[in-house]
Structure formats: C-alpha cells, structure tokens
Design a protein around this motif. Structure first.
Motif, mmCIF file in Angstrom:
data_model
loop_
_atom_site.group_PDB
_atom_site.id
_atom_site.type_symbol
_atom_site.label_atom_id
_atom_site.label_comp_id
_atom_site.label_asym_id
_atom_site.label_seq_id
_atom_site.Cartn_x
_atom_site.Cartn_y
_atom_site.Cartn_z
ATOM 1 N N ASN A 1 7.214 9.100 -18.530
ATOM 2 C CA ASN A 1 8.529 8.495 -18.735
ATOM 3 C C ASN A 1 9.066 7.794 -17.498
ATOM 4 O O ASN A 1 10.212 7.365 -17.488
ATOM 5 N N SER A 2 8.252 7.665 -16.483
ATOM 6 C CA SER A 2 8.673 7.010 -15.252
ATOM 7 C C SER A 2 8.912 5.525 -15.488
ATOM 8 O O SER A 2 8.256 4.894 -16.318
ATOM 9 N N SER A 3 9.844 4.961 -14.730
ATOM 10 C CA SER A 3 10.082 3.518 -14.819
ATOM 11 C C SER A 3 9.169 2.758 -13.852
ATOM 12 O O SER A 3 9.135 1.537 -13.851
ATOM 13 N N ASP A 4 8.420 3.485 -13.034
ATOM 14 C CA ASP A 4 7.513 2.886 -12.047
ATOM 15 C C ASP A 4 6.199 2.498 -12.724
ATOM 16 O O ASP A 4 5.496 3.354 -13.269
ATOM 17 N N SER A 5 5.858 1.231 -12.678
ATOM 18 C CA SER A 5 4.637 0.742 -13.321
ATOM 19 C C SER A 5 3.375 1.373 -12.746
ATOM 20 O O SER A 5 2.420 1.614 -13.486
ATOM 21 N N LEU A 6 3.357 1.643 -11.447
ATOM 22 C CA LEU A 6 2.166 2.257 -10.846
ATOM 23 C C LEU A 6 1.930 3.653 -11.409
ATOM 24 O O LEU A 6 0.798 4.026 -11.723
ATOM 25 N N GLN B 1 0.831 -1.199 0.000
ATOM 26 C CA GLN B 1 0.000 0.000 0.000
ATOM 27 C C GLN B 1 0.872 1.259 0.000
ATOM 28 O O GLN B 1 0.569 2.235 -0.678
ATOM 29 N N TYR B 2 1.983 1.208 0.708
ATOM 30 C CA TYR B 2 2.887 2.360 0.786
ATOM 31 C C TYR B 2 3.495 2.686 -0.579
ATOM 32 O O TYR B 2 3.773 3.840 -0.885
ATOM 33 N N ASP B 3 3.691 1.670 -1.441
ATOM 34 C CA ASP B 3 4.184 1.913 -2.802
ATOM 35 C C ASP B 3 3.158 2.714 -3.606
ATOM 36 O O ASP B 3 3.512 3.592 -4.388
ATOM 37 N N PHE B 4 1.877 2.394 -3.403
ATOM 38 C CA PHE B 4 0.807 3.128 -4.079
ATOM 39 C C PHE B 4 0.819 4.592 -3.637
ATOM 40 O O PHE B 4 0.737 5.498 -4.469
ATOM 41 N N PHE B 5 0.944 4.825 -2.333
ATOM 42 C CA PHE B 5 0.952 6.196 -1.828
ATOM 43 C C PHE B 5 2.167 6.974 -2.340
ATOM 44 O O PHE B 5 2.057 8.144 -2.690
ATOM 45 N N THR B 6 3.308 6.321 -2.413
ATOM 46 C CA THR B 6 4.522 6.965 -2.927
ATOM 47 C C THR B 6 4.332 7.329 -4.404
ATOM 48 O O THR B 6 4.650 8.443 -4.827
ATOM 49 N N VAL C 1 0.398 -3.255 -16.898
ATOM 50 C CA VAL C 1 0.483 -1.959 -17.586
ATOM 51 C C VAL C 1 -0.137 -2.092 -18.974
ATOM 52 O O VAL C 1 -0.900 -1.223 -19.410
ATOM 53 N N ARG C 2 0.163 -3.179 -19.658
ATOM 54 C CA ARG C 2 -0.432 -3.421 -20.983
ATOM 55 C C ARG C 2 -1.954 -3.526 -20.896
ATOM 56 O O ARG C 2 -2.680 -3.033 -21.757
ATOM 57 N N TYR C 3 -2.437 -4.158 -19.820
ATOM 58 C CA TYR C 3 -3.895 -4.264 -19.616
ATOM 59 C C TYR C 3 -4.526 -2.866 -19.560
ATOM 60 O O TYR C 3 -5.521 -2.603 -20.233
#
Length: 176
Positions: free
Chosen positions: A125-130, A105-110, A160-162
């Motif tokens: 251009n972020s490398s973060d999938s979220l 959950q903390y990854d989502f908030f970040t 991400v493709r979805y």
C-alpha cells in the motif's frame, strides 16, 4: 554514504525474496563511483540483463537543483539563510522528482530499508513506486493479490506497470 549493512548482504536477502519464476531473470546492481565526491553512483534493476530502472544519484541531484531553483523563482523566495524554508524547498523538489520517477541511489537504499522492515501488506500500500516494484517481484505476493491489483495498477507509473505485467506473465496470470 555507502549502504549499511553491506550491499552484498542486502542483495542476497533481496534476491531470496524474488519469486521463483523471476529469480534468474531479475537482478539488482549498485555501481559506486569512487571518484565522485560522495562515492555514490547508480542502483539498477535489470531484467534479462537489460536495465529497466536506473537510479542515478548525479542525474537526480542535478534535477533536484533545477527543481529547487524553479520553486524559489515561483515563490520569489531567495532566503538562503532560513534553514526551515530551505529544507521545505528541498523536500518539495525531491517529492516532485519521485513522482516523476527520477531516483537517486539513496532513494533505492531508503526504499530497500523500508521494504525490509515493513510487513508486505504495508509495503503493497506504499505510495513509493520503488517499494511497489519490490513488492511486485516478491514471492510473498501471491497470485490472488496480483489479480486483485489489476485495476489499481492502471493508475501507477509506467515502470510499475511494466513490473506488474512481468510478474503476471511469469506466473501465467492473464492481465487483459
């Protein structure tokens, strides 16, 4: 740690950024477990009331523990007193999990904080999938940009493709 500012405000802002064709179909939920030691739980992205991405803190922390243990075994480093080494091992484990799509959950908030505080061009251009997923749902990302992403999206993780295909379908953009 609960999300600051209030999740209800952040959710309202996030929902206002979702493109019109998906606004009624996509939702974001944060489920906190009051009896958990840190009161964190899960963050969930749903499409048509079906969970498409679940970011569970307990699962992520358990997997991170196993990853750290594996890193220590591979490097034969069991020095638990050295703070710098411990942080490095934890960061390595956390990055491995993010690459595999295991989020807390903390990854989502970040990701949400970075998304809210960065221009859309930077977030794209972020490398973060979220962050990429949030961009794909964002009304500020136009049809031309979506079409131009066609090749690059093939390199992304399945989730991400979805969301890319979902957005293209909602905007009536051919992806084949």
């Amino acid at each position: 740690m609960l999300y600051q500012p209030k999740w209800s405000k952040a959710k309202k802002r996030l929902k206002s950024l979702v493109c019109e064709p998906l606004r009624s179909r996509v939702d974001f939920q944060v489920i906190n477990y009051r009896k958990a030691h840190d009161q964190l739980g899960r963050a969930v992205i749903t499409v048509d009331k079906q969970e498409k991405l679940s970011m569970c803190t307990i699962t992520a922390e358990r997997q991170e523990y196993y990853r750290k243990r594996k890193i220590r075994l591979e490097s034969n480093n069991f020095d638990f007193e050295h703070v710098e080494i411990n942080r490095d091992i934890q960061e390595q484990a956390h990055q491995q999990l993010k690459k595999e799509g295991i989020y807390g959950q903390y990854d989502f908030f970040t990701a949400l904080e970075l998304f809210f505080n960065s221009p859309i061009e930077v977030s794209l251009n972020s490398s973060d999938s979220l962050i990429k997923i949030l961009c794909l749902l964002d009304r500020r990302v136009g049809k031309r940009t979506l079409r131009n992403m066609r090749e690059a999206i093939l390199e992304e993780r399945e989730v991400v493709r979805y969301f890319y295909h979902l957005r293209c379908q909602a905007e009536k953009i051919s992806v084949s």
